[in-house]
Structures are given as structure tokens and as C-alpha cells.
Scaffold this motif. Sequence first.
Motif, PDB file in Angstrom:
ATOM      1  N   GLU A   1      36.179  45.344  36.446  1.00  0.00           N
ATOM      2  CA  GLU A   1      35.148  46.315  36.077  1.00  0.00           C
ATOM      3  C   GLU A   1      33.745  45.829  36.440  1.00  0.00           C
ATOM      4  O   GLU A   1      32.776  46.613  36.434  1.00  0.00           O
ATOM      5  CB  GLU A   1      35.215  46.631  34.582  1.00  0.00           C
ATOM      6  CG  GLU A   1      34.895  45.485  33.652  1.00  0.00           C
ATOM      7  CD  GLU A   1      36.088  44.582  33.328  1.00  0.00           C
ATOM      8  OE1 GLU A   1      35.977  43.770  32.393  1.00  0.00           O
ATOM      9  OE2 GLU A   1      37.136  44.714  34.010  1.00  0.00           O
ATOM     10  N   LEU A   2      33.619  44.551  36.794  1.00  0.00           N
ATOM     11  CA  LEU A   2      32.338  44.019  37.239  1.00  0.00           C
ATOM     12  C   LEU A   2      32.046  44.320  38.704  1.00  0.00           C
ATOM     13  O   LEU A   2      30.910  44.099  39.172  1.00  0.00           O
ATOM     14  CB  LEU A   2      32.297  42.493  37.033  1.00  0.00           C
ATOM     15  CG  LEU A   2      32.268  41.965  35.608  1.00  0.00           C
ATOM     16  CD1 LEU A   2      32.356  40.442  35.608  1.00  0.00           C
ATOM     17  CD2 LEU A   2      31.003  42.423  34.896  1.00  0.00           C
TER      18      LEU A   2
ATOM     19  N   THR B   1      39.656  38.464  37.074  1.00  0.00           N
ATOM     20  CA  THR B   1      40.019  38.887  35.723  1.00  0.00           C
ATOM     21  C   THR B   1      39.213  40.053  35.169  1.00  0.00           C
ATOM     22  O   THR B   1      39.599  40.638  34.158  1.00  0.00           O
ATOM     23  CB  THR B   1      39.863  37.695  34.750  1.00  0.00           C
ATOM     24  OG1 THR B   1      38.499  37.254  34.772  1.00  0.00           O
ATOM     25  CG2 THR B   1      40.775  36.550  35.151  1.00  0.00           C
ATOM     26  N   GLU B   2      38.080  40.382  35.784  1.00  0.00           N
ATOM     27  CA  GLU B   2      37.203  41.436  35.245  1.00  0.00           C
ATOM     28  C   GLU B   2      36.765  42.371  36.365  1.00  0.00           C
ATOM     29  O   GLU B   2      35.589  42.428  36.733  1.00  0.00           O
ATOM     30  CB  GLU B   2      35.979  40.815  34.557  1.00  0.00           C
ATOM     31  CG  GLU B   2      36.315  39.906  33.386  1.00  0.00           C
ATOM     32  CD  GLU B   2      35.071  39.277  32.771  1.00  0.00           C
ATOM     33  OE1 GLU B   2      34.097  40.020  32.510  1.00  0.00           O
ATOM     34  OE2 GLU B   2      35.079  38.050  32.573  1.00  0.00           O
TER      35      GLU B   2
ATOM     36  N   ARG C   1      34.814  36.337  38.677  1.00  0.00           N
ATOM     37  CA  ARG C   1      35.424  37.135  37.622  1.00  0.00           C
ATOM     38  C   ARG C   1      35.682  38.567  38.094  1.00  0.00           C
ATOM     39  O   ARG C   1      36.701  39.171  37.746  1.00  0.00           O
ATOM     40  CB  ARG C   1      34.539  37.151  36.364  1.00  0.00           C
ATOM     41  CG  ARG C   1      34.330  35.791  35.738  1.00  0.00           C
ATOM     42  CD  ARG C   1      33.833  35.883  34.298  1.00  0.00           C
ATOM     43  NE  ARG C   1      32.744  36.820  34.110  1.00  0.00           N
ATOM     44  CZ  ARG C   1      31.462  36.524  34.269  1.00  0.00           C
ATOM     45  NH1 ARG C   1      31.110  35.301  34.667  1.00  0.00           N
ATOM     46  NH2 ARG C   1      30.538  37.430  34.038  1.00  0.00           N
TER      47      ARG C   1
END
Length: 222
Positions: A193-194, A190-191, A186
Motif C-alpha cells: 500500500e506504500l 510487506t507493505e 517495505r
Amino acid sequence: MRVLTVNLGRPQPVPYTDQAEGVTGIDKKPADGPVRVTAPGPKGVGGSGLAGDAVCELRHHGGDDQAVYAYAREDLDAWERELGRSLANGCFGENLTTDGLDVSGALIGERWRIGAGPVLEVTSGRIPCRTFQGHLGERGWVKRFTQKGVTGAYLRVIEPGEIRAGDAVEIVHRPDHGVTAAMQFRAVTTERELLPRVLAAGEALHAETLAAARKYVMSQQG
């Protein structure tokens, strides 16, 4: 926890790959006997960690951080129910089809001993590609697989050895950072920010993820 099948691919010509010769080894079939597993070398040079397994597109596949790909039979079963079709062991291009193991939930840096043979270390989840979509023949598969996030896991070879169907899988080391293969996936898809959080896995991360996470952190600080 065990290996149901050890799956190997042979080069096959297909119309849905960007590989220069138009061939892929994604359609893997269970091997009859033991298979030798070793570190294949750097990405771009080394292919699969399994003897007799073809990796045709070395730009994106193979190499030490992607030497072995594992996928859980339980997750294939879930996809069967969702897609309304049968999915054979190896059809996701996985080298190891496992039973009783949460592969996507495995921690980066987690180490597995397979039977009396090799020790493998989890490095990342699997990012779907056009070849994967073409092989399955499912429209919108890349997006669907990404949204589901049940990625399976790539592993590097810490200790070489032989593996075969039926071998037990023993988790011999489990880090305490909480960064799973699915979370790493992820973070790079799609993420984003992780990305700072996955740095907790340190050098056990796939080298490309480690570089991307460090770059992201630096950009946020600037």
C-alpha cells in the motif's frame, strides 16, 4: 561519514544458489587498494559497478540500478548482537561497508560523492534471497531480514571514479520527498500500500520499483 572497506567477491561454488553454474560472489572481502567504479550496463547484461567484483546471477543482481551495494557497519554491529556472532565487513555481500552513515535511511535519489572519486545515487533497498540465507547459515534469514527492514542501499553510478578504504562520504544532493531505501523496500515486500507514495521519488527509483508502483496505482484506479 566514510567508507571503512571496499569489498569484492570472487566466484565460488556453493550448494545454496539457483545460479546455473552453482557459483556466487556474495562472500566479499576487503580490497587492498583503489577500485574503479563505473556503470556496468543494463540488468541482465551488466554485473557489478566495481572492477574485479563478481556478480554471478545476472537475472536478479547487478546492472545499472544495482551497481553498488552499501551497508552500514553500525547495522552489522546490531546484527552481531542479535545473532550472537561476529560479522566481517563484506559478509552481507556489500561492496561498501560504511561508518557514520544511515544507509537504510538514505533517500531515493540521494547522491554521495566518495572521496575525490565517483558520485553514486541511491535507488533501492536490498531484497534478501536464498543465496544470502545460505551464505549466512541462519535459518529463516530471509523472513528475519525482511521483518527487520534494515536493508542497506543499492546505488547507481552517476560519475565514475576510484574508491578506497577510508574515503570520506559526502552527501552532495538530498531530495525532499521523504522516500527512503527502507520505505521502498517495505513497499515492494510487506507493505504494498506504500507503492503510490514511493512514486514521489520519480525516475530516481529502481526501474523495477517504478514500474511496480505505476502498475499498482493503475490497478487501484481500475
